[in-house]
Design a protein around this motif. Structure first.
Motif, short mmCIF file in Angstrom:
data_model
loop_
_atom_site.label_atom_id
_atom_site.label_comp_id
_atom_site.label_asym_id
_atom_site.label_seq_id
_atom_site.Cartn_x
_atom_site.Cartn_y
_atom_site.Cartn_z
N ILE A 145 14.18 9.69 -13.51
CA ILE A 145 14.86 9.46 -12.13
C ILE A 145 14.15 10.43 -11.15
N TYR A 146 14.22 11.71 -11.37
CA TYR A 146 13.70 12.43 -10.35
C TYR A 146 12.00 12.36 -9.83
N THR A 147 11.46 11.99 -11.02
CA THR A 147 10.02 11.88 -10.98
C THR A 147 9.88 10.38 -9.83
N ASN A 148 10.73 9.39 -10.08
CA ASN A 148 10.50 8.36 -9.12
C ASN A 148 11.21 8.59 -7.65
N PHE A 149 12.04 9.30 -7.82
CA PHE A 149 12.84 9.74 -6.46
C PHE A 149 11.73 10.58 -5.46
N ILE A 150 10.95 11.56 -6.18
CA ILE A 150 9.81 12.17 -5.70
C ILE A 150 8.78 11.10 -5.11
N LYS A 151 8.09 10.19 -5.96
CA LYS A 151 7.30 9.38 -5.72
C LYS A 151 7.77 8.19 -4.39
N GLU A 152 9.01 8.04 -4.39
CA GLU A 152 9.55 7.08 -3.35
C GLU A 152 9.54 7.96 -2.06
N ASN A 153 9.76 9.10 -1.94
CA ASN A 153 10.08 9.93 -0.74
C ASN A 153 8.63 10.92 -0.38
N LEU A 154 7.53 10.56 -0.82
CA LEU A 154 6.53 11.47 -0.46
C LEU A 154 6.05 11.30 0.88
N ARG A 155 6.22 12.68 1.54
CA ARG A 155 5.91 12.73 2.95
C ARG A 155 4.44 13.13 3.10
N ILE A 156 3.71 12.71 4.35
CA ILE A 156 2.29 12.71 4.42
C ILE A 156 2.13 13.43 6.04
N LYS A 157 1.17 14.17 6.18
CA LYS A 157 0.84 14.39 7.67
C LYS A 157 -0.48 14.01 7.74
N LYS A 158 -0.88 13.15 8.58
CA LYS A 158 -2.17 12.63 8.90
C LYS A 158 -2.62 12.51 10.30
N SER A 159 -4.00 12.77 10.60
CA SER A 159 -4.61 12.28 11.84
C SER A 159 -5.50 10.98 11.67
N ASP A 160 -4.96 9.88 12.26
CA ASP A 160 -5.84 8.59 11.96
C ASP A 160 -5.92 7.77 13.24
N VAL A 161 -6.39 6.74 13.04
CA VAL A 161 -6.55 5.58 14.14
C VAL A 161 -5.61 4.13 13.92
N ILE A 162 -5.23 3.72 15.03
CA ILE A 162 -4.30 2.56 14.99
C ILE A 162 -5.50 1.43 15.21
N LYS A 163 -5.11 0.41 14.35
CA LYS A 163 -5.97 -0.58 14.51
C LYS A 163 -5.22 -2.01 14.53
N PHE A 164 -5.49 -3.03 15.21
CA PHE A 164 -4.86 -4.34 15.02
C PHE A 164 -5.38 -4.92 13.98
N ILE A 165 -4.69 -5.56 13.04
CA ILE A 165 -5.27 -6.26 11.77
C ILE A 165 -4.93 -7.66 12.20
N ASN A 166 -6.09 -8.47 12.15
CA ASN A 166 -5.65 -9.90 12.25
C ASN A 166 -5.43 -10.54 11.10
N LEU A 167 -4.45 -10.49 10.39
CA LEU A 167 -4.03 -11.29 9.22
C LEU A 167 -2.60 -11.84 9.63
N GLU A 168 -2.41 -13.04 8.84
CA GLU A 168 -1.13 -13.87 9.30
C GLU A 168 -0.90 -13.85 10.76
N SER A 169 0.35 -13.22 11.20
CA SER A 169 0.47 -13.24 12.91
C SER A 169 -0.09 -12.20 13.39
N GLY A 170 -0.66 -11.16 12.53
CA GLY A 170 -1.32 -9.73 13.20
C GLY A 170 -0.12 -8.83 13.01
N PHE A 171 -0.71 -7.58 13.12
CA PHE A 171 0.09 -6.30 13.18
C PHE A 171 -0.82 -5.12 13.28
N TYR A 172 -0.22 -4.03 13.79
CA TYR A 172 -1.05 -2.76 13.86
C TYR A 172 -0.69 -2.20 12.68
N GLY A 173 -1.95 -1.55 12.08
CA GLY A 173 -2.04 -0.64 10.95
C GLY A 173 -2.79 0.60 11.45
#
Length: 105
Positions: free
Chosen positions: A22-50
């Protein structure tokens, strides 16, 4: 008497293993990240930003503010991976944005 001791020991082992799972699953589901990345419009289905990472990983923000929905915008963000969440787009890992800021070029 020996059977009772063995039974109690087995119950303790089973409870310990269950708690660890149970504890392992809780940790996996609540994993925090810090990143520097790029926003991109993804033209799938109705489109979204990834978010496309420099390391090749893709993230699908589930709560990205409209001010950051700009194709090509560089951002720095903190988020919580939502491994227990599925989306209709089936692209990247769902991430709940906790903090985000634009990086000036």
């Amino acid at each position: 008497m020996n059977k009772k001791i063995i039974f109690v020991i087995l119950i303790i082992i089973v409870l310990g293993i269950t708690s660890l799972i149970i504890y392992t699953n809780f940790i996996k589901e609540n994993l925090r990240i810090k990143k520097s990345d790029v926003i991109k419009f993804i033209n799938l289905e109705s489109g979204f930003y990834g978010i496309i990472g420099d390391d090749g990983k893709n993230y699908q923000p589930i709560n990205l503010s409209n001010e950051f929905k700009v194709d090509g915008m560089k951002i720095k963000f903190e988020g919580r991976l939502r491994k227990n969440l599925s989306t209709i787009y089936m692209w990247g890992e769902p991430v709940e944005i906790l903090k985000v800021e634009k990086i000036d070029n």
